[in-house]
Design a protein around this motif. Structure first.
Motif, PDB file in Angstrom:
ATOM      1  N   MET A   1       0.803  -1.185   0.000  1.00 18.48           N
ATOM      2  CA  MET A   1       0.000   0.000   0.000  1.00 18.48           C
ATOM      3  C   MET A   1       0.858   1.265   0.000  1.00 18.48           C
ATOM      4  O   MET A   1       0.451   2.301  -0.476  1.00 18.48           O
ATOM      5  CB  MET A   1      -0.915  -0.022   1.216  1.00 18.48           C
ATOM      6  N   CYS A   2       2.081   1.191   0.551  1.00 20.59           N
ATOM      7  CA  CYS A   2       2.987   2.334   0.553  1.00 20.59           C
ATOM      8  C   CYS A   2       3.450   2.590  -0.873  1.00 20.59           C
ATOM      9  O   CYS A   2       3.909   1.697  -1.558  1.00 20.59           O
ATOM     10  CB  CYS A   2       4.183   2.049   1.450  1.00 20.59           C
ATOM     11  N   HIS A   3       3.330   3.820  -1.342  1.00 24.28           N
ATOM     12  CA  HIS A   3       3.685   4.150  -2.717  1.00 24.28           C
ATOM     13  C   HIS A   3       5.173   4.335  -2.926  1.00 24.28           C
ATOM     14  O   HIS A   3       5.617   4.468  -4.052  1.00 24.28           O
ATOM     15  CB  HIS A   3       2.932   5.403  -3.158  1.00 24.28           C
ATOM     16  N   ASN A   4       5.951   4.355  -1.852  1.00 27.11           N
ATOM     17  CA  ASN A   4       7.397   4.519  -1.972  1.00 27.11           C
ATOM     18  C   ASN A   4       8.072   3.203  -2.333  1.00 27.11           C
ATOM     19  O   ASN A   4       9.061   3.181  -3.034  1.00 27.11           O
ATOM     20  CB  ASN A   4       7.972   5.077  -0.665  1.00 27.11           C
ATOM     21  N   SER A  11       2.934  -8.044   4.548  1.00 30.02           N
ATOM     22  CA  SER A  11       1.644  -7.678   5.116  1.00 30.02           C
ATOM     23  C   SER A  11       1.691  -6.227   5.589  1.00 30.02           C
ATOM     24  O   SER A  11       2.741  -5.726   5.967  1.00 30.02           O
ATOM     25  CB  SER A  11       1.328  -8.592   6.300  1.00 30.02           C
ATOM     26  N   THR A  12       0.541  -5.579   5.565  1.00 25.73           N
ATOM     27  CA  THR A  12       0.450  -4.218   6.098  1.00 25.73           C
ATOM     28  C   THR A  12      -0.215  -4.217   7.470  1.00 25.73           C
ATOM     29  O   THR A  12      -0.494  -3.158   8.009  1.00 25.73           O
ATOM     30  CB  THR A  12      -0.336  -3.300   5.136  1.00 25.73           C
ATOM     31  N   GLU A  13      -0.426  -5.402   8.020  1.00 23.15           N
ATOM     32  CA  GLU A  13      -1.072  -5.509   9.329  1.00 23.15           C
ATOM     33  C   GLU A  13      -0.240  -4.785  10.379  1.00 23.15           C
ATOM     34  O   GLU A  13       0.963  -4.987  10.499  1.00 23.15           O
ATOM     35  CB  GLU A  13      -1.234  -6.976   9.733  1.00 23.15           C
ATOM     36  N   GLY A  14      -0.873  -3.906  11.117  1.00 22.06           N
ATOM     37  CA  GLY A  14      -0.188  -3.158  12.160  1.00 22.06           C
ATOM     38  C   GLY A  14       0.611  -1.966  11.649  1.00 22.06           C
ATOM     39  O   GLY A  14       1.128  -1.199  12.442  1.00 22.06           O
ATOM     40  N   GLN A  15       0.722  -1.827  10.352  1.00 19.05           N
ATOM     41  CA  GLN A  15       1.476  -0.715   9.766  1.00 19.05           C
ATOM     42  C   GLN A  15       0.634   0.548   9.767  1.00 19.05           C
ATOM     43  O   GLN A  15      -0.555   0.496   9.499  1.00 19.05           O
ATOM     44  CB  GLN A  15       1.902  -1.056   8.335  1.00 19.05           C
ATOM     45  N   MET A  43       0.792  11.652  -1.697  1.00 19.92           N
ATOM     46  CA  MET A  43       1.306  10.294  -1.856  1.00 19.92           C
ATOM     47  C   MET A  43       1.095   9.561  -0.530  1.00 19.92           C
ATOM     48  O   MET A  43       1.408  10.097   0.527  1.00 19.92           O
ATOM     49  CB  MET A  43       2.793  10.398  -2.197  1.00 19.92           C
ATOM     50  N   LEU A  44       0.542   8.357  -0.568  1.00 22.45           N
ATOM     51  CA  LEU A  44       0.340   7.568   0.645  1.00 22.45           C
ATOM     52  C   LEU A  44       1.613   6.784   0.939  1.00 22.45           C
ATOM     53  O   LEU A  44       2.099   6.023   0.098  1.00 22.45           O
ATOM     54  CB  LEU A  44      -0.841   6.607   0.479  1.00 22.45           C
ATOM     55  N   LEU A  45       2.170   6.997   2.116  1.00 23.70           N
ATOM     56  CA  LEU A  45       3.400   6.311   2.519  1.00 23.70           C
ATOM     57  C   LEU A  45       3.209   5.642   3.867  1.00 23.70           C
ATOM     58  O   LEU A  45       2.434   6.119   4.699  1.00 23.70           O
ATOM     59  CB  LEU A  45       4.554   7.311   2.651  1.00 23.70           C
ATOM     60  N   CYS A  46       3.961   4.566   4.081  1.00 24.04           N
ATOM     61  CA  CYS A  46       4.008   4.013   5.429  1.00 24.04           C
ATOM     62  C   CYS A  46       4.797   5.017   6.279  1.00 24.04           C
ATOM     63  O   CYS A  46       5.586   5.819   5.764  1.00 24.04           O
ATOM     64  CB  CYS A  46       4.639   2.636   5.453  1.00 24.04           C
ATOM     65  N   LEU A  47       4.563   5.005   7.562  1.00 25.34           N
ATOM     66  CA  LEU A  47       5.198   5.967   8.449  1.00 25.34           C
ATOM     67  C   LEU A  47       6.722   5.872   8.375  1.00 25.34           C
ATOM     68  O   LEU A  47       7.419   6.887   8.417  1.00 25.34           O
ATOM     69  CB  LEU A  47       4.702   5.754   9.879  1.00 25.34           C
ATOM     70  N   GLU A  48       7.244   4.664   8.226  1.00 26.02           N
ATOM     71  CA  GLU A  48       8.696   4.465   8.143  1.00 26.02           C
ATOM     72  C   GLU A  48       9.286   5.184   6.931  1.00 26.02           C
ATOM     73  O   GLU A  48      10.278   5.900   7.041  1.00 26.02           O
ATOM     74  CB  GLU A  48       9.004   2.966   8.086  1.00 26.02           C
TER      75      GLU A  48
END
Length: 82
Positions: A1-4, A11-15, A43-48
């Motif tokens: 799901m992270c566009h980067n 998995s994106t569980e807990g992300q 842009m949707l990114l994971c927090l990391e």
């Protein structure tokens, strides 16, 4: 799901995810609808990944909030190592 896509995940569980502005928001452009809300600038990114992007130049913005959580001032480009 992270566009980067710099971090391989099964998995994106807990992300946690955050919306990133490609053109950074500043006091000068925050009222520009295309920069603040335009899909081409978001842009949707994971927090990391989001934190990695914002820590690359070792600069940060210091944000000041009032007692209600409203942004009242931003100190731009403060060097972290100074």
């Amino acid at each position: 799901m992270c566009h980067n896509k710099t971090v391989a995940r099964k998995s994106t569980e807990g992300q946690r995810f955050i919306v990133h502005h490609k053109v950074l928001l500043t006091p000068q452009n925050i009222n520009n609808f295309d920069i603040a809300y335009g899909w081409d600038n978001l842009m949707l990114l994971c927090l990391e990944c989001h934190n990695k992007i914002h820590s690359k130049d070792n600069n940060t913005r210091i944000m000041h909030f009032d007692e209600d959580g409203n942004l009242i001032a931003v100190d731009e480009s403060v060097r972290v190592d100074e």
